[in-house]
Design a protein around this motif. Structure first.
Motif, PDB file in Angstrom:
ATOM      1  N   GLU A  88       0.804  -1.225   0.000  1.00  0.00           N
ATOM      2  CA  GLU A  88       0.000   0.000   0.000  1.00  0.00           C
ATOM      3  C   GLU A  88       0.840   1.280   0.000  1.00  0.00           C
ATOM      4  N   ASN A  89       1.892   1.304   0.797  1.00  0.00           N
ATOM      5  CA  ASN A  89       2.726   2.505   0.883  1.00  0.00           C
ATOM      6  C   ASN A  89       4.032   2.369   0.112  1.00  0.00           C
ATOM      7  N   GLY A  90       4.154   1.353  -0.704  1.00  0.00           N
ATOM      8  CA  GLY A  90       5.404   1.113  -1.427  1.00  0.00           C
ATOM      9  C   GLY A  90       5.637   2.151  -2.503  1.00  0.00           C
ATOM     10  N   TRP A  91       6.857   2.683  -2.547  1.00  0.00           N
ATOM     11  CA  TRP A  91       7.148   3.748  -3.519  1.00  0.00           C
ATOM     12  C   TRP A  91       7.292   3.207  -4.945  1.00  0.00           C
ATOM     13  N   TRP A  92       7.430   1.873  -5.097  1.00  0.00           N
ATOM     14  CA  TRP A  92       7.518   1.284  -6.439  1.00  0.00           C
ATOM     15  C   TRP A  92       6.442   0.213  -6.621  1.00  0.00           C
TER      16      TRP A  92
END
Length: 327
Positions: free
Chosen positions: A56-60
């Motif tokens: 959910e909060n992954g930058w990739w």
């Protein structure tokens, strides 16, 4: 989906400059398949990033996940936090103690402690790609594929100049993180990107140009979530990428590796220019066959590696789609 096991503790680490860390915590995340049950992809984060690469909060997370280009149903995804990146309580007091090569050495130690002898791929953008280059130079057999995106094996004079200006701002400004971020955004994007986005329009509430309010917003946003010590450290790492410093020449270092090298440039990148990337490709091709160059076509400059997911998907498909994995 993504989990954060207890940090690895690296004992008695000595940096290139001679600084001694008796106990250095190395935080990491694991996602996808259980460790040692599938090919492992090491993902290196960029300047303000961290080890949260998917979920959910992954930058990739547009690139990495179930059914995505780097499929968590097929691979184990490993990512390390650069120690001192602000994502944990560990703080690097003196950023000048570290170079990009030191971080590569720390990551290699982490892989040893996790009993990982060989990776399927190391992939990283910007300074993360630089650390990937440093890792391959130190451990030629560590990976099957090296994929540096919007990056290079060395910091150019232009890049060092921008890092120097960043450091001046970080040391001398009354609002160091905000002001350094405003300058950095000019390097991360391009004149064409700003023209397309803002068209010289005015913010009617503030009675300033929209480009000004956008830059101020990005400065404030980073200031709220980032530490000054982390910014100084990551800027120092960006400035010190150079696999040949105090060691062998380019050909000697990289001819030792059988890894396929997939360089991905961005045609509008002002930071790690496509021209430099192509020159690296030409140099490598003189002594190595399995080297490939491809390019993201975008107005968005350096940040295109975080924006142009469809192009990245297309450029990376040949490496990561399941049928290419050796059975």
């Amino acid at each position: 989906m993504e989990n954060r096991p207890s940090p690895i503790i690296i004992q008695d680490f000595i940096t290139e400059s001679g600084a001694v860390f008796h106990s250095l915590p190395l935080n990491f995340t694991l996602a996808g398949q259980p460790l040692h049950s599938a090919p492992i992809v090491l993902v290196n984060h960029a300047l303000t990033g961290n080890a949260e690469v998917t979920g959910e909060n992954g930058w990739w997370s547009d690139l990495i996940g179930e059914g995505k280009t780097i499929d968590t149903a097929v691979y184990t995804i490993l990512a390390f936090d650069v120690p001192g990146n602000g994502n944990t309580s560990f703080i690097v007091e003196n950023h000048l103690d570290f170079t990009a090569r030191d971080v590569a050495r720390i990551f290699i130690e982490g892989l040893k402690i996790l009993n990982i002898e060989r990776l399927f791929a190391i992939i990283g953008g910007s300074v993360g790609g630089g650390i990937a280059w440093e890792t391959l130079a130190l451990a030629p057999n560590i990976t099957e594929h090296l994929i540096p995106i919007a990056s290079d094996w060395k910091s150019t004079d232009w890049l060092i100049a921008n890092c120097f200006l960043q450091e001046q701002i970080l040391n001398n400004s009354s609002k160091p993180i905000e002001d350094a971020r405003i300058h950095a955004m000019l390097c991360y994007r391009s004149p064409e990107s700003f023209k397309e986005k803002f068209q010289r329009t005015i913010n009617q509430d503030l009675l300033i140009f929209n480009i000004e309010s956008w830059l101020a917003h990005h400065g404030k946003k980073l200031q709220q979530r980032y530490q000054l010590s982390s910014y100084k450290l990551m800027n120092q790492l960006l400035k010190t990428i150079d696999i040949t410093r105090n060691t062998q020449n380019f050909e000697n270092l990289l001819s030792k590796s059988k890894a396929s090298i997939h360089i991905i440039g961005i045609n509008s990148d002002l930071f790690f220019t496509a021209k430099e990337n192509k020159e690296t490709y030409v140099e490598l091709k003189k002594f190595k066959d399995n080297v490939f160059y491809s390019e993201i076509d975008s107005v968005h400059g350096h940040d295109a590696f975080l924006i142009e997911y469809k192009q990245l998907d297309y450029l990376l498909a040949g490496i990561f789609k399941a049928e290419t994995i050796k059975k």
